[in-house]
Enzyme design. Structure first.
Site, mmCIF file in Angstrom:
data_model
loop_
_atom_site.group_PDB
_atom_site.id
_atom_site.type_symbol
_atom_site.label_atom_id
_atom_site.label_comp_id
_atom_site.label_asym_id
_atom_site.label_seq_id
_atom_site.Cartn_x
_atom_site.Cartn_y
_atom_site.Cartn_z
ATOM 1 N N GLY A 8 0.933 -1.269 -0.042
ATOM 2 C CA GLY A 8 0.098 0.020 0.252
ATOM 3 C C GLY A 8 0.865 1.213 0.146
ATOM 4 O O GLY A 8 0.531 2.236 0.669
ATOM 5 N N TYR A 150 -12.735 -2.159 11.441
ATOM 6 C CA TYR A 150 -11.509 -1.867 11.368
ATOM 7 C C TYR A 150 -10.731 -1.993 12.991
ATOM 8 O O TYR A 150 -9.836 -2.583 12.788
ATOM 9 C CB TYR A 150 -11.477 -0.274 11.295
ATOM 10 C CG TYR A 150 -10.156 0.274 11.070
ATOM 11 C CD1 TYR A 150 -9.661 0.226 9.783
ATOM 12 C CD2 TYR A 150 -9.466 1.112 11.918
ATOM 13 C CE1 TYR A 150 -8.397 0.799 9.828
ATOM 14 C CE2 TYR A 150 -8.341 1.907 12.014
ATOM 15 C CZ TYR A 150 -7.705 1.547 10.793
ATOM 16 O OH TYR A 150 -6.414 2.177 10.406
ATOM 17 N N ILE A 183 -3.795 10.593 11.468
ATOM 18 C CA ILE A 183 -2.863 10.872 10.423
ATOM 19 C C ILE A 183 -3.529 11.629 9.256
ATOM 20 O O ILE A 183 -4.400 10.958 8.840
ATOM 21 C CB ILE A 183 -1.812 9.979 10.075
ATOM 22 C CG1 ILE A 183 -1.361 9.169 11.407
ATOM 23 C CG2 ILE A 183 -0.870 10.271 9.318
ATOM 24 C CD1 ILE A 183 -0.599 9.583 12.292
HETATM 25 P P1 NAP Z 1 -4.446 5.332 2.676
HETATM 26 O O1 NAP Z 1 -3.767 6.775 2.163
HETATM 27 O O2 NAP Z 1 -6.029 5.277 2.120
HETATM 28 O O3 NAP Z 1 -3.653 4.468 1.446
HETATM 29 C C1 NAP Z 1 -3.970 3.251 1.447
HETATM 30 C C2 NAP Z 1 -2.884 2.239 0.504
HETATM 31 O O4 NAP Z 1 -3.126 0.842 0.557
HETATM 32 C C3 NAP Z 1 -2.935 2.780 -0.966
HETATM 33 O O5 NAP Z 1 -1.741 2.777 -1.451
HETATM 34 C C4 NAP Z 1 -3.849 1.710 -1.536
HETATM 35 O O6 NAP Z 1 -3.401 1.399 -2.790
HETATM 36 C C5 NAP Z 1 -3.149 0.459 -0.630
HETATM 37 N N1 NAP Z 1 -4.177 -0.649 -0.593
HETATM 38 C C6 NAP Z 1 -5.568 -0.675 -0.241
HETATM 39 N N2 NAP Z 1 -6.253 -2.234 -0.491
HETATM 40 C C7 NAP Z 1 -5.043 -2.844 -0.867
HETATM 41 C C8 NAP Z 1 -4.934 -4.257 -1.120
HETATM 42 N N3 NAP Z 1 -5.812 -4.977 -1.177
HETATM 43 N N4 NAP Z 1 -3.662 -4.849 -1.438
HETATM 44 C C9 NAP Z 1 -2.438 -3.789 -1.672
HETATM 45 N N5 NAP Z 1 -2.758 -2.266 -1.388
HETATM 46 C C10 NAP Z 1 -3.854 -1.870 -1.068
HETATM 47 O O7 NAP Z 1 -4.103 4.880 3.866
HETATM 48 P P2 NAP Z 1 -3.333 5.520 4.812
HETATM 49 O O8 NAP Z 1 -3.855 6.525 5.747
HETATM 50 O O9 NAP Z 1 -1.888 6.010 4.541
HETATM 51 O O10 NAP Z 1 -3.152 4.170 5.881
HETATM 52 C C11 NAP Z 1 -1.937 3.379 5.545
HETATM 53 C C12 NAP Z 1 -1.900 2.523 6.872
HETATM 54 O O11 NAP Z 1 -2.289 2.942 8.318
HETATM 55 C C13 NAP Z 1 -3.398 1.561 7.042
HETATM 56 O O12 NAP Z 1 -3.182 0.284 7.218
HETATM 57 C C14 NAP Z 1 -4.026 2.414 8.042
HETATM 58 O O13 NAP Z 1 -5.170 1.399 8.537
HETATM 59 C C15 NAP Z 1 -3.210 2.720 8.720
HETATM 60 N N6 NAP Z 1 -3.454 3.720 9.840
HETATM 61 C C16 NAP Z 1 -3.926 4.933 9.242
HETATM 62 C C17 NAP Z 1 -4.300 6.051 10.181
HETATM 63 C C18 NAP Z 1 -4.701 7.577 9.501
HETATM 64 O O14 NAP Z 1 -5.022 8.328 10.289
HETATM 65 N N7 NAP Z 1 -4.505 7.801 8.234
HETATM 66 C C19 NAP Z 1 -4.477 5.944 11.492
HETATM 67 C C20 NAP Z 1 -4.153 4.592 11.918
HETATM 68 C C21 NAP Z 1 -3.612 3.600 10.974
HETATM 69 P P3 NAP Z 1 -4.480 1.811 -4.106
HETATM 70 O O15 NAP Z 1 -4.837 3.085 -4.178
HETATM 71 O O16 NAP Z 1 -3.550 1.315 -5.340
HETATM 72 O O17 NAP Z 1 -5.605 0.801 -3.668
#
Ligand code: NAP
Length: 242
Positions: A8, A150, A183
């Protein structure tokens, strides 16, 4: 040269981690699910520092995860670091949450982490070294309204991390989880401004986090400076959870 897989890695936290690892001297494998154009952009940024490759694979599918790992071994011969970052949300109150919404989130967040750990740990155990970092969330520790799926997936990631840390320690592999708070990424951009203000009020450091805040921790945990740290969940949340 060391090799890292970041799942991701086309946006948000994963993109920042990929770029920072390239800067730190890794060949980075940029995994994504759908957006090839964005993956190419991230590759361009990583290639400024080191050779990187992009690889489309839906980590929730066991076959995709296996093909990804086999391809990386064929190409680079080793995997030193796995960052299981890919994640999705499908928020809904439980009364309205469909089985699909529940299962999809579990399949990507927890199933994807399991699929990647299973395939990569084989190579790390054989080499008797390696680091795995799983992206959890503070929601996996404290729960949240509208996020039963989640929270369950991230709680599962934490339990998986602790078990693998015990299982793989004697093989020289460290496994830790990073638990971000709120984040600033696409995942949280959907929140209304008044909700964001309410969230900030509950964060002692009085700001929403950045992908860099999370990446800094991942870089530390992946380094030899963290060689005595395994099986831990480290919050990066501005003190939201104390
Ligand atoms: P994001 O901006 O929504 O990006 C998600 C990424 O995951 C994208 O690159 C997407 O690729 C990829 N992805 C989704 N489904 C996938 C799959 N089945 N196989 C491979 N790649 C996949 O998310 P983010 O906010 O950066 O979050 C990243 C991680 O941190 C996640 O695990 C999230 O739960 C965790 N997290 C985030 C927050 C927050 O506040 N943002 C807080 C706590 C934890 P495509 O676009 O190509 O689908």
């Amino acid at each position: 040269m060391k090799v890292a897989i970041v799942t991701g890695a086309t946006r948000g936290i994963g993109m920042q981690i990929a770029i920072d690892l390239a800067k730190a001297g890794y060949n980075v494998v940029i995994n994504y699910n759908s957006n090839t154009e964005k993956a190419m952009e991230v590759k361009k940024m990583c290639d400024e520092y080191n050779e990187s490759i992009i690889f489309r694979a839906d980590v929730s599918k066991p076959d995709d995860a296996k093909i990804l790992v086999d391809e990386v071994i064929t190409r680079f011969g080793q995997i030193d670091l796995l960052v299981n970052n890919a994640g999705i949300t499908k928020d809904q109150l439980i009364l309205r949450m469909s089985e699909d919404d529940f299962n999809d989130v579990i399949d990507v967040n927890l199933g994807g982490t399991f699929n990647m750990c299973k395939n990569v740990s084989k190579h790390m155990a054989k080499k008797r070294s390696g680091v795995i970092i799983n992206m959890a969330s503070v929601i996996g520790e404290i729960g949240n309204i509208g996020q039963a799926n989640y929270a369950a997936s991230k709680g599962g990631v934490i339990a998986l991390t602790k078990s693998l840390a015990k299982e793989l320690a004697l093989r020289g592999v460290r496994v830790n989880a990073v638990a971000p708070g709120y984040i600033d990424t696409d995942m949280t951009k959907v929140l209304a401004d008044n909700i964001k203000e309410e969230i900030i009020k509950q964060i002692p450091l009085k700001r929403i986090g950045t992908p860099k805040d999370v990446s800094n921790l991942v870089l530390f945990l992946s380094s030899d400076n963290a060689s005595y740290i395994t099986g831990q969940v480290v919050n990066v949340c501005g003190g939201m959870v104390i």
